[in-house]
Design an enzyme around this catalytic site. Structure first.
Site, PDB file in Angstrom:
ATOM      1  N   ASP A  20      13.330   2.469  -4.811  1.00 43.56           N
ATOM      2  CA  ASP A  20      13.452   3.919  -5.008  1.00 43.56           C
ATOM      3  C   ASP A  20      14.527   4.195  -6.065  1.00 43.56           C
ATOM      4  O   ASP A  20      15.684   3.857  -5.860  1.00 43.56           O
ATOM      5  CB  ASP A  20      13.834   4.534  -3.653  1.00 43.56           C
ATOM      6  CG  ASP A  20      14.202   6.002  -3.756  1.00 43.56           C
ATOM      7  OD1 ASP A  20      13.787   6.644  -4.744  1.00 43.56           O
ATOM      8  OD2 ASP A  20      14.888   6.497  -2.842  1.00 43.56           O
ATOM      9  N   ASP A  97      -4.865  -0.317  -8.495  1.00 42.45           N
ATOM     10  CA  ASP A  97      -5.814  -0.186  -7.406  1.00 42.45           C
ATOM     11  C   ASP A  97      -6.793   0.917  -7.802  1.00 42.45           C
ATOM     12  O   ASP A  97      -6.367   1.985  -8.243  1.00 42.45           O
ATOM     13  CB  ASP A  97      -5.059   0.260  -6.137  1.00 42.45           C
ATOM     14  CG  ASP A  97      -5.489  -0.490  -4.913  1.00 42.45           C
ATOM     15  OD1 ASP A  97      -6.688  -0.452  -4.633  1.00 42.45           O
ATOM     16  OD2 ASP A  97      -4.630  -1.080  -4.242  1.00 42.45           O
ATOM     17  N   ASP A 198     -10.939  -1.129  -4.143  1.00 40.18           N
ATOM     18  CA  ASP A 198     -10.792  -0.818  -2.725  1.00 40.18           C
ATOM     19  C   ASP A 198     -12.165  -0.743  -2.032  1.00 40.18           C
ATOM     20  O   ASP A 198     -13.114  -0.184  -2.590  1.00 40.18           O
ATOM     21  CB  ASP A 198     -10.092   0.554  -2.635  1.00 40.18           C
ATOM     22  CG  ASP A 198      -9.593   0.866  -1.257  1.00 40.18           C
ATOM     23  OD1 ASP A 198      -8.655   0.200  -0.803  1.00 40.18           O
ATOM     24  OD2 ASP A 198     -10.145   1.796  -0.623  1.00 40.18           O
ATOM     25  N   GLU A 264     -11.977  -5.995  -3.105  1.00 42.73           N
ATOM     26  CA  GLU A 264     -11.798  -6.065  -1.657  1.00 42.73           C
ATOM     27  C   GLU A 264     -13.192  -5.866  -1.069  1.00 42.73           C
ATOM     28  O   GLU A 264     -13.699  -4.741  -1.010  1.00 42.73           O
ATOM     29  CB  GLU A 264     -10.848  -4.954  -1.170  1.00 42.73           C
ATOM     30  CG  GLU A 264     -10.547  -5.080   0.314  1.00 42.73           C
ATOM     31  CD  GLU A 264     -10.045  -3.786   0.957  1.00 42.73           C
ATOM     32  OE1 GLU A 264      -9.428  -3.871   2.016  1.00 42.73           O
ATOM     33  OE2 GLU A 264     -10.278  -2.685   0.401  1.00 42.73           O
ATOM     34  N   HIS A 325      -0.872  -5.119   2.747  1.00 39.49           N
ATOM     35  CA  HIS A 325      -0.405  -3.871   3.360  1.00 39.49           C
ATOM     36  C   HIS A 325      -1.295  -3.403   4.514  1.00 39.49           C
ATOM     37  O   HIS A 325      -0.995  -2.401   5.148  1.00 39.49           O
ATOM     38  CB  HIS A 325      -0.337  -2.795   2.279  1.00 39.49           C
ATOM     39  CG  HIS A 325      -1.697  -2.468   1.723  1.00 39.49           C
ATOM     40  ND1 HIS A 325      -2.453  -3.383   1.032  1.00 39.49           N
ATOM     41  CD2 HIS A 325      -2.445  -1.347   1.788  1.00 39.49           C
ATOM     42  CE1 HIS A 325      -3.610  -2.838   0.689  1.00 39.49           C
ATOM     43  NE2 HIS A 325      -3.623  -1.594   1.132  1.00 39.49           N
ATOM     44  N   ASP A 326      -2.414  -4.098   4.746  1.00 36.08           N
ATOM     45  CA  ASP A 326      -3.315  -3.702   5.822  1.00 36.08           C
ATOM     46  C   ASP A 326      -3.271  -4.649   7.011  1.00 36.08           C
ATOM     47  O   ASP A 326      -3.484  -4.227   8.145  1.00 36.08           O
ATOM     48  CB  ASP A 326      -4.777  -3.708   5.329  1.00 36.08           C
ATOM     49  CG  ASP A 326      -5.045  -2.656   4.282  1.00 36.08           C
ATOM     50  OD1 ASP A 326      -4.390  -1.589   4.328  1.00 36.08           O
ATOM     51  OD2 ASP A 326      -5.906  -2.885   3.420  1.00 36.08           O
TER      52      ASP A 326
HETATM   53  C1  GLC Z   1      -8.475  -0.410   1.884  1.00 39.16           C
HETATM   54  C2  GLC Z   1      -6.993  -0.305   1.645  1.00 39.16           C
HETATM   55  C3  GLC Z   1      -6.376   0.422   2.801  1.00 39.16           C
HETATM   56  C4  GLC Z   1      -6.939   1.811   2.863  1.00 39.16           C
HETATM   57  C5  GLC Z   1      -8.459   1.770   2.963  1.00 39.16           C
HETATM   58  C6  GLC Z   1      -9.063   3.101   2.632  1.00 39.16           C
HETATM   59  O1  GLC Z   1      -8.783  -1.262   2.925  1.00 39.16           O
HETATM   60  O2  GLC Z   1      -6.451  -1.568   1.420  1.00 39.16           O
HETATM   61  O3  GLC Z   1      -4.978   0.473   2.733  1.00 39.16           O
HETATM   62  O4  GLC Z   1      -6.404   2.506   3.957  1.00 39.16           O
HETATM   63  O5  GLC Z   1      -9.031   0.850   2.066  1.00 39.16           O
HETATM   64  O6  GLC Z   1      -8.914   3.382   1.279  1.00 39.16           O
END
Ligand code: GLC
Length: 540
Positions: A20, A97, A198, A264, A325-326
């Site tokens: 930050d 992303d 994504d 992904e 992050h998921d």
């Molecule tokens: C993907 C992202 C995740 C997000 C989801 C909806 O899985 O990595 O963080 O909440 O898609 O966009």
């Protein structure tokens, strides 16, 4: 010679939590710029930034309300341009992303779309009539509820693959497709090196909108969520038109030089390979998520290497993801044991393919334990009634905040993530005074220096970047493999057990170039490996 993306290393930055610069408690683009020397020094080559576009932040940026502007929380267009330039000045790459599947409910397109069935944007999203007050069909969202959301303005239902505030765009509409391809071009023109796509597996839907058939499987898994919540999503996931769209997108990317796509996606290897395309004319790479549920033993990793060599032989390029992050942080699976985590880093950075490192992995940051009631994650809100311990037992990560805590830069207040005025958006993990970048930089054998050394060895080694892989059969608990080209040969040894191991070295003329443990002894004929230790030696 390989192309840059075929042997790069990827480092995921979650912008909210990295650094930050303006003291509002939320990480930002200037913060990232200030840490580029750190990242360059660490040796990572490609940065992947989670979304920073304009967004109501209901899913922390994965709900975009304007693809072409920057959310003021993170900075402005000048900052992103500066970031791209500064990354390139250091010889690194940067990918963004791209959330193509859905927008935010706050996007003007959706606001317009929901106004009336005659709206010019109506067909930009997926609207259907209900059946006697029920959703149009049985399709479920990724989180298990119906994917349909009733909207009383027009008495119709709109479709969302993820959460209800993330309506899916309609890719059967040419205008939508063209607009999104131009969105991609907009950022390519600005110099971005590529995109992480994504939930790309959800993008196409079967036009029949037939009910999905029953499946015995209830729980989703990170590497294959096609069957989950008692449903086999054959009509709502992984459609042929999604594989085709991957190729269309690839054509756009190829209008520019040296750019790349990583998806992904989810499903069997056969499906993942369809996204890549028979001729490698689709997505350049896909994430492989099986390591999320790795087991810390030799046989697991032996099997993994054998499978990847068989299913993704060169020119396919496997990817190695322990954390994101998921799904949480990989070190948690070994109870935050740094010695073990070093061995996993050794595996990740010496295997054939692309390591994907999540910010903080390099210092051994683990998952936090933020109570569900305090969570800011919309997924945690969905699962509020599920006890965390139960979810953990079932292998599902339901409070993603736990893996999104601020980067631990130093032992000073708020871990050096932000200034003293505002607290960070999520609390730091209490161990930040011991586990932080500043203290680990000083220690030769720290986790950070382990990652750093390995990344630098990897960068300079033809065998690690381009070589073949060969398993070396060894008795006992040591995993051994060779990475080699005509000019160079490295042997990697990983002792997974709590017992020491002694091994013969085939070829006398060797040198240890890296070891996770000072007590590892090597006398040119024999290697004595302490418990939980690993090394790389070169064969001349
Ligand atoms: C993907 C992202 C995740 C997000 C989801 C909806 O899985 O990595 O963080 O909440 O898609 O966009």
């Amino acid at each position: 010679m390989k192309l840059w993306w075929e042997n790069t290393s990827i480092y995921q930055v979650y912008p909210r939590s990295f650094m930050d610069s303006n003291g509002d408690g939320i990480g930002d683009l200037k913060g990232i710029i200030g840490k580029l020397d750190y990242l360059n020094n660490l040796g990572v080559e490609t940065l992947w930034l989670s979304p920073f576009y304009k967004s109501p932040q209901s899913d922390h940026g994965y709900d975009i309300s304007d693809y072409l502007s920057i959310d003021p929380l993170f900075g402005n267009m000048e900052d992103i341009m500066q970031l791209i330039e500064s990354v390139h000045e250091r010889g690194m790459k940067i990918i963004f992303d791209m959330v193509m599947n859905h927008t935010s409910i706050e996007h003007n397109w959706f606001k317009e779309s929901r106004k009336s069935i005659d709206s010019t944007k109506r067909n930009w999203y997926i609207w259907r009539k209900g059946k006697d007050g029920n959703p149009p069909n049985n399709w479920k969202s990724m989180l298990g509820k119906s994917a349909w959301n009733y909207d009383k303005t027009t008495d119709e239902w709109y479709y969302s693959s993820f959460l209800s505030f993330q309506p899916d765009l309609n890719y059967d509409n040419k205008e939508v497709k063209e607009t999104m391809l131009n969105t991609v071009r907009f950022w390519l023109d600005k110099g971005v090196d590529g995109f992480r796509l994504d939930i790309f597996n959800c993008i196409g839907k079967d036009e029949s909108f037939k009910n999905n058939p029953f499946s015995f499987r209830y729980l989703p898994s990170p590497d294959n969520n096609d069957k989950a919540f008692f449903q086999n999503k054959i009509y709502s996931y992984n459609q042929v038109k999604s594989f085709q769209f991957a190729k269309e997108l690839r054509c756009v990317i190829d209008e520019y030089q040296g750019r790349f796509l990583i998806g992904e996606v989810s499903g069997t290897d056969k499906i993942l390979k369809r996204f890549i395309g028979d001729k490698g004319d689709g997505l350049h790479l896909v994430f492989l998520f099986q390591l999320i549920h790795y087991k810390f033993n030799k046989s697991y990793f032996l099997k993994l290497i054998n499978t990847l060599e068989k299913v993704y032989p060169s020119p396919y390029t496997p990817t190695y993801v322990f954390s994101n992050h998921d799904v949480g942080r990989g070190i948690n699976r070994v109870s935050n044991d740094i010695k073990k985590w070093k061995l996993l880093a050794l595996f990740q950075l010496t295997s054939r393919g692309i390591p994907v490192i999540y910010y903080g992995d390099e210092i051994g940051m683990g998952n936090a334990d933020i109570p569900m009631k305090d969570s800011q994650d919309p997924v945690a809100a969905e699962y509020r009634r599920v006890p965390k311990w139960l979810a953990e037992k079932l292998g599902i990560f339901i409070n993603r905040d736990d893996a999104r805590t601020p980067m631990q830069w130093s032992k000073s207040i708020y871990g050096g993530f932000c200034n003293r005025i505002n607290a960070p958006w999520l609390p730091l993990i209490p161990n930040f005074k011991e586990i932080n970048v500043e203290s680990q930089l000083e220690k030769e054998d720290s986790m950070l220096n382990t990652y750093r050394k390995l990344l630098h060895i990897r960068k300079k080694s033809e065998a690690l970047l381009e070589g073949k892989t060969e398993i070396i059969e060894k008795k006992g608990s040591v995993l051994a493999y060779r990475r080699f080209t005509h000019n160079e040969s490295f042997i990697i040894l990983i002792n997974f057990s709590n017992k020491p191991e002694t091994l013969d070295v085939e070829n006398g003329n060797c040198e240890v170039i890296f070891s996770t443990d000072d007590n590892l002894k090597f006398d040119n004929k024999v290697v004595q490996m302490p418990p939980i230790s690993g090394c790389i030696y070169s064969q001349r």
